[in-house]
Design a protein around this motif. Structure first.
Motif, mmCIF file in Angstrom:
data_model
loop_
_atom_site.group_PDB
_atom_site.id
_atom_site.type_symbol
_atom_site.label_atom_id
_atom_site.label_comp_id
_atom_site.label_asym_id
_atom_site.label_seq_id
_atom_site.Cartn_x
_atom_site.Cartn_y
_atom_site.Cartn_z
ATOM 1 N N ALA A 285 0.443 -1.649 -0.110
ATOM 2 C CA ALA A 285 -0.140 0.156 -0.117
ATOM 3 C C ALA A 285 0.840 1.329 -0.040
ATOM 4 O O ALA A 285 0.312 1.972 -0.799
ATOM 5 N N ASN A 286 2.287 1.249 0.470
ATOM 6 C CA ASN A 286 2.580 2.557 0.889
ATOM 7 C C ASN A 286 3.886 2.086 -0.075
ATOM 8 O O ASN A 286 3.581 3.492 -0.211
ATOM 9 N N ASP A 287 4.319 1.377 -0.224
ATOM 10 C CA ASP A 287 5.891 2.066 -0.731
ATOM 11 C C ASP A 287 5.557 1.210 -1.931
ATOM 12 O O ASP A 287 6.671 1.098 -2.745
ATOM 13 N N PHE A 288 3.917 0.492 -2.749
ATOM 14 C CA PHE A 288 4.328 0.862 -3.899
ATOM 15 C C PHE A 288 3.118 1.504 -4.867
ATOM 16 O O PHE A 288 3.716 2.693 -5.362
ATOM 17 N N ASN A 289 2.195 1.646 -3.964
ATOM 18 C CA ASN A 289 1.004 2.504 -4.452
ATOM 19 C C ASN A 289 0.942 3.573 -4.166
ATOM 20 O O ASN A 289 1.023 4.326 -4.849
ATOM 21 N N GLY A 290 1.490 3.528 -3.055
ATOM 22 C CA GLY A 290 1.802 5.025 -2.401
ATOM 23 C C GLY A 290 2.822 6.322 -3.090
ATOM 24 O O GLY A 290 2.668 7.560 -3.115
ATOM 25 N N TYR A 291 3.758 5.048 -2.976
ATOM 26 C CA TYR A 291 5.195 5.831 -4.120
ATOM 27 C C TYR A 291 5.073 6.298 -5.388
ATOM 28 O O TYR A 291 5.644 7.484 -5.159
ATOM 29 N N PHE A 292 4.252 5.578 -5.823
ATOM 30 C CA PHE A 292 4.777 5.056 -7.711
ATOM 31 C C PHE A 292 2.974 5.984 -8.195
ATOM 32 O O PHE A 292 3.699 7.114 -9.947
ATOM 33 N N PHE A 293 2.281 6.195 -7.719
ATOM 34 C CA PHE A 293 1.305 6.873 -8.498
ATOM 35 C C PHE A 293 0.417 7.726 -8.073
ATOM 36 O O PHE A 293 1.323 8.853 -6.196
ATOM 37 N N ASN A 294 -0.185 9.132 -8.651
ATOM 38 C CA ASN A 294 -0.411 10.232 -8.200
ATOM 39 C C ASN A 294 -1.850 9.575 -7.743
ATOM 40 O O ASN A 294 -2.336 8.271 -7.155
#
Length: 482
Positions: A285-294
């Protein structure tokens, strides 16, 4: 942790055997006939299906909305640190309270414990609603604490319902029903941030309306458990009644928990699998979705993740395929989970090489970006893995016993170790562990848990958990008309 649980204040073996729970004696009664609404058949209120549906609807509203917030990354906030700290507290308390959650459910009953559990989720949602307005981090930490206590009660009671109310021949379909309702809540709830943040292409927090809508639905979930019937009035599809022992003192219930583990020590092999069950949540959630996307793409990803969870958990219904022996089905299910974990997480290695703690991904990826489809597909399969993993875990618990007392204990212990794993992982994320190490620890713990589960599946799982098969009982002739 297991050793500390087993050593602290443990009575002698003779005392444990003397104070062991009274064996369940099954009574056979006419099967409750379904209600008819025109051509439709609706499960009788006192059937396992109706009761699992009600418990699942609580999760639809409470856990479903919680999943909406967590899948957004940082509970929808630009900076995930506050959410990480709250979730660390959440899962520490989740772990501690889950140790005694099974005995609490046995003493207080599922209605009260489910309602109190849902209240904890509602406070969690309200805390982020407040934080989005005035940045009151203290309320968020309190919300995390309340949700940790509530989650322990909610999962122990709902775990007891979905694993002990159905017959052993149709447990997977009821576990699937329960989880499908939970994830359907996340799907329906996931539409809210997608609609409200459709024009937000920045790397920012979601708008306040998202928190208002999810919190209101969580509040409704507090009142739904009172629609449950008393457990001793439930009649399974084979005519056996769900037998519930009278409530005992908490110390006695804790001694009974020790007895359950001494009676079936191979359950300890399940606990590493349980530890892995939530360990991957902050990375995904944080390190993939929260990192790469607006923001708007994170919202779409959250919806896709929930849909994937819904599809993934539905595959567990195949484990009720009765023409195949149950032990064979368990082995096939374990192999499916093992291969899925291996493939999905190896694929996750490649994008992780492009992420660096403290260095924002600029510009944040939008749904229209050329690379977005590949990364969003991976996040979809992260969700699929979660749906399969969670439902399979409860199916394995369900095949180990038919006793509501033992299953409440196992459900509580499962969530204890899952919460320990999540607390450690959220603590690592809040502490700034680099993304590659976060990925590596996820992969290692998932594989270790799956490999530890193998001996339990091959040795402990049998084709029946009953000493003597229950005779078939015909459904009642009388059909109630609605």
């Amino acid at each position: 942790m297991a050793s500390s649980v087993l050593q602290a204040g443990v009575p002698s073996e003779e005392t444990i055997e003397k104070e062991a729970p009274t064996p369940v004696v099954e009574e056979h009664l006419p099967v409750p006939a379904p209600y008819r609404l025109g051509p439709l058949k609706i499960p009788n209120y006192y059937s396992a299906t109706a009761q699992v549906f009600i418990a699942g609807f609580v999760n639809f509203l409470a856990v479903g909305m919680f999943l909406v917030l967590t899948s957004l990354g940082g509970a929808g906030q630009l900076n995930a640190t506050t959410a990480d700290n709250a979730n660390t507290i959440l899962y520490v308390l989740f772990a501690v309270v889950s140790i005694i959650a099974g005995p609490i459910v046995n003493a207080m009953g599922p209605r009260i414990t489910l309602s109190l559990g849902a209240l904890g989720y509602a406070l969690y949602g309200a805390s982020f609603w407040s934080y989005n307005q005035d940045f009151n981090s203290g309320f968020v930490l309190f919300g995390g604490a309340a949700c940790g206590v509530g989650a322990a009660l909610l999962w122990a009671s709902s775990g007891q319902i979905m694993t002990s109310y159905p017959t052993e021949s149709d447990k997977s379909i009821h576990i699937t029903l329960f989880y499908m309702l939970s994830y359907l809540g996340a799907v329906v709830g996931g539409i809210i941030p997608v609609a409200q943040n459709n024009n937000n292409t920045a790397a920012a927090s979601v708008n306040t309306g998202t928190y208002v809508a999810t919190t209101v639905l969580m509040i409704v979930s507090v009142f739904v458990p009172f629609a449950l019937a008393s457990p001793d009035k439930i009649i399974r599809s084979d005519g056996t009644r769900v037998v519930v022992r009278p409530a005992e003192s908490l110390p006695r219930e804790l001694r009974n928990m020790v007895y359950s583990l001494k009676k079936d020590p191979m359950f300890l092999l399940f606990l590493p699998f349980g530890t892995a069950a939530l360990f991957y949540a902050p990375f995904q959630a944080n390190d993939f979705n929260g990192y790469f996307f607006n923001v708007r793409t994170r919202a779409v990803n959250g919806l896709l993740y929930a849909i994937a969870e819904f599809i993934g958990c539905s595959t567990i219904a195949l484990l009720d395929w009765k023409i195949v022996p149950r032990r064979t089905r368990a082995i096939c299910g374990w192999l499916m989970v093992l291969l899925m974990v291996l493939i999905v997480n190896i694929c996750g290695y490649f994008p992780t090489t492009n992420s660096f703690r403290g260095v924002p991904y600029t510009p944040p990826m939008d749904i229209s970006s050329p690379m977005a489809a590949k990364y969003m597909t991976l996040y979809f399969f992260y969700g699929f893995q979660d749906g399969v993993f969670q439902a399979f875990a409860f199916w394995i618990i369900g095949v180990l016993s038919n006793d509501p007392y033992i299953l409440a204990t196992y459900s509580g212990l499962y969530k204890t170790f899952a919460a320990v794993g999540a607390a450690i992982s959220f603590g690592m994320d809040a502490g700034g562990v680099d993304y590659m190490r976060m990925w590596g620890s996820d992969f290692a713990i998932l594989m270790f848990g799956c490999l530890c589960l193998g001996p339990l599946v091959f040795i402990r799982v049998k084709d029946t958990s009953m000493d003597t098969p229950a005779p078939a009982v015909e459904a009642a002739d009388e059909v109630k008309e609605v």
